[in-house]
Design a protein around this motif. Structure first.
Motif, PDB file in Angstrom:
ATOM      1  N   THR A   8       0.803  -1.211   0.000  1.00 34.16           N
ATOM      2  CA  THR A   8       0.000   0.000   0.000  1.00 34.16           C
ATOM      3  C   THR A   8       0.843   1.272   0.000  1.00 34.16           C
ATOM      4  O   THR A   8       0.323   2.343  -0.219  1.00 34.16           O
ATOM      5  N   ARG A 183      -9.669   8.030   7.374  1.00 37.22           N
ATOM      6  CA  ARG A 183      -8.449   7.359   6.949  1.00 37.22           C
ATOM      7  C   ARG A 183      -7.431   7.257   8.089  1.00 37.22           C
ATOM      8  O   ARG A 183      -6.327   6.763   7.895  1.00 37.22           O
ATOM      9  N   PHE A 273      -6.632   7.457  -4.647  1.00 33.71           N
ATOM     10  CA  PHE A 273      -7.230   6.136  -4.444  1.00 33.71           C
ATOM     11  C   PHE A 273      -8.547   6.027  -5.208  1.00 33.71           C
ATOM     12  O   PHE A 273      -8.823   5.020  -5.870  1.00 33.71           O
ATOM     13  N   ASN A 274      -9.378   7.070  -5.131  1.00 34.21           N
ATOM     14  CA  ASN A 274     -10.659   7.060  -5.850  1.00 34.21           C
ATOM     15  C   ASN A 274     -10.452   6.944  -7.354  1.00 34.21           C
ATOM     16  O   ASN A 274     -11.169   6.199  -8.034  1.00 34.21           O
ATOM     17  N   LYS A 323      -9.027  -2.492   0.893  1.00 35.05           N
ATOM     18  CA  LYS A 323      -8.114  -1.665   1.683  1.00 35.05           C
ATOM     19  C   LYS A 323      -8.897  -0.986   2.791  1.00 35.05           C
ATOM     20  O   LYS A 323      -9.933  -0.385   2.532  1.00 35.05           O
ATOM     21  N   ARG A 328      -5.759   4.005   2.433  1.00 30.03           N
ATOM     22  CA  ARG A 328      -6.226   4.614   1.186  1.00 30.03           C
ATOM     23  C   ARG A 328      -5.614   5.986   0.893  1.00 30.03           C
ATOM     24  O   ARG A 328      -6.192   6.779   0.142  1.00 30.03           O
TER      25      ARG A 328
END
Length: 330
Positions: A8, A183, A273-274, A323, A328
């Motif tokens: 990640t 997050r 991330f989106n 995740k 993220r």
């Protein structure tokens, strides 16, 4: 480092930040959305790359990275900066506009107008409030407080207070604070909450203003101190948890129950991330946004929204490795 964390971690984060800064400049000062999107697309692609990019040639091979952007990456890799970036940072006008846009409600266009009228600092603004809208005056009034980061513990208490007040009014309400707070950030710049009601769905129109009902209750207990805007689905305003604490920026958005989990996913972020997840969805034959997950036909027409009962279900349908929110940021 565990194998999970190594998957990640964004080992090219400095390159991504460099590209995003150039992209934001194009959007905010040149109004060039095409270049802005090109930089963001390249940054999203680079963020997914599992190893450290070491050359212009390597960057050019990645999806979404064109010749010009790869050349800029090459210079950045060799020097740690770029002439265009240095020029942006040294420009007096750009620096003034950057400072003025720190005031909530003042965007680059308004800042440019203020610059042309001789405004050069926040202190100048305080002597020329006649040039500001009512919302911008509120932003200036609470400028020092809005500049302060909000501790996670304070947001947690505000979340609990809003949830308690809304459920006391009607137990069908649900609330979650998203953004960097979800997050796992220890401090945040503002509070970004999603509200839903079990009887409010996208296919069942209602004249009941579920959001306004909650806002009225929060005003009564003095948690909400100022309203910047209030519509059917979005509230923007100011809150203060206790008298001895700073005033904070807060946004609350009402989302239909059937769109709630797509909304949670989207508003948790991060932006990169989106972008990566939406791109993956397209590869799998779906379109994903803050409202829904829809299959796309061969001719590109989105179908009916998939019924979603949890955030994780979205990952499962897309066969995308789950995740946790804390993973993220890349």
């Amino acid at each position: 480092m565990s194998s999970e964390s190594s998957k990640t971690e964004n080992v090219n984060k400095d390159i991504c930040n460099f590209l995003l800064e150039l992209g934001n400049y194009e959007r905010d000062y040149n109004r060039d959305i095409h270049r802005y999107n090109a930089y963001r697309k390249a940054a999203a692609s680079i963020a997914k790359h599992p190893t450290r990019i070491s050359s212009e040639k390597e960057a050019r091979q990645l999806y979404g990275v064109g010749v010009k952007i790869s050349q800029k990456i090459g210079i950045f890799l060799r020097t740690g900066t770029h002439p265009q970036l240095e020029e942006i940072r040294k420009s007096d006008k750009n620096n003034v506009i950057k400072e003025l846009t720190r005031v909530f409600g003042i965007g680059p266009a308004k800042a440019d107008i203020l610059y042309k009228k001789g405004i050069r600092s926040i202190d100048d603004l305080k002597d020329h409030k006649d040039l500001l809208t009512s919302h911008q005056i509120i932003g200036l009034k609470y400028f020092d407080d809005f500049e302060k980061r909000i501790p996670r513990s304070e947001i947690k208490q505000i979340e609990a207070k809003i949830r308690k007040i809304s459920k006391k009014r009607d137990n069908n309400y649900n609330l979650i604070i998203c953004g960097s707070y979800r997050r796992g950030a220890e401090t945040c710049g503002d509070i970004d909450g999603l509200l839903t009601h079990n009887k409010f769905t996208s296919n069942k129109p209602t004249d009941k203003n579920y959001l306004n009902i909650v806002i009225q209750e929060l005003v009564k207990i003095n948690l909400i101190t100022d309203t910047l805007s209030l519509g059917f689905s979005k509230f923007m305003g100011v809150c203060q948890f206790r008298k001895n604490l700073p005033y904070r920026r807060i946004d609350l958005r009402l989302i239909p129950k059937d769109q709630y989990y797509c909304g949670i996913l989207y508003f948790t972020g991060s932006d990169i991330f989106n972008q990566n997840m939406r791109a993956h969805a397209l590869e799998k034959g779906y379109t994903l946004n803050e409202y829904s997950l829809r299959p796309v036909s061969k001719n590109g027409v989105p179908g009916k929204p998939v019924r979603i009962s949890s955030e994780k279900q979205i990952f499962d349908i897309l066969n995308y490795p789950y995740k946790k929110p804390s993973e993220r940021d890349n």
